[in-house]
Design a protein around this motif. Sequence first.
Motif, PDB file in Angstrom:
ATOM      1  N   GLU A   1       0.836  -1.189   0.000  1.00 21.19           N
ATOM      2  CA  GLU A   1       0.000   0.000   0.000  1.00 21.19           C
ATOM      3  C   GLU A   1       0.879   1.250   0.000  1.00 21.19           C
ATOM      4  O   GLU A   1       1.873   1.325   0.718  1.00 21.19           O
ATOM      5  N   ILE A   2       0.504   2.212  -0.811  1.00 18.91           N
ATOM      6  CA  ILE A   2       1.224   3.475  -0.859  1.00 18.91           C
ATOM      7  C   ILE A   2       0.552   4.439   0.106  1.00 18.91           C
ATOM      8  O   ILE A   2      -0.656   4.670   0.042  1.00 18.91           O
TER       9      ILE A   2
ATOM     10  N   ALA B   1       3.691  14.147   0.893  1.00 19.81           N
ATOM     11  CA  ALA B   1       4.612  13.262   1.607  1.00 19.81           C
ATOM     12  C   ALA B   1       4.228  11.825   1.242  1.00 19.81           C
ATOM     13  O   ALA B   1       3.108  11.394   1.502  1.00 19.81           O
ATOM     14  N   TRP B   2       5.153  11.113   0.608  1.00 20.95           N
ATOM     15  CA  TRP B   2       4.915   9.732   0.177  1.00 20.95           C
ATOM     16  C   TRP B   2       5.600   8.777   1.137  1.00 20.95           C
ATOM     17  O   TRP B   2       6.787   8.927   1.423  1.00 20.95           O
TER      18      TRP B   2
END
Length: 74
Positions: free
Chosen positions: A3-4, A30-31
Amino acid sequence: MAEIKYEITKEIGVIAETPKGWTKELNMVAWNNYPPKYDIREWDPEHIKMGKGVTFNLEEIKKLRDLLNSLDLD
């Protein structure tokens, strides 16, 4: 597939909108719990689904700005 995780930390502006309501936006995102980066991509109206996009760090976005400013768009 993992999951991202993402968080839009700052909404900068909408570049375009599709007839289906999706918007191409410039945001700070923000990743996966990393520091936010400048991000250009399409989002659904609820900011849940997204299209492919591109991210830039500060130096890259400055270079992009300079390149865009150098264009003769008339």
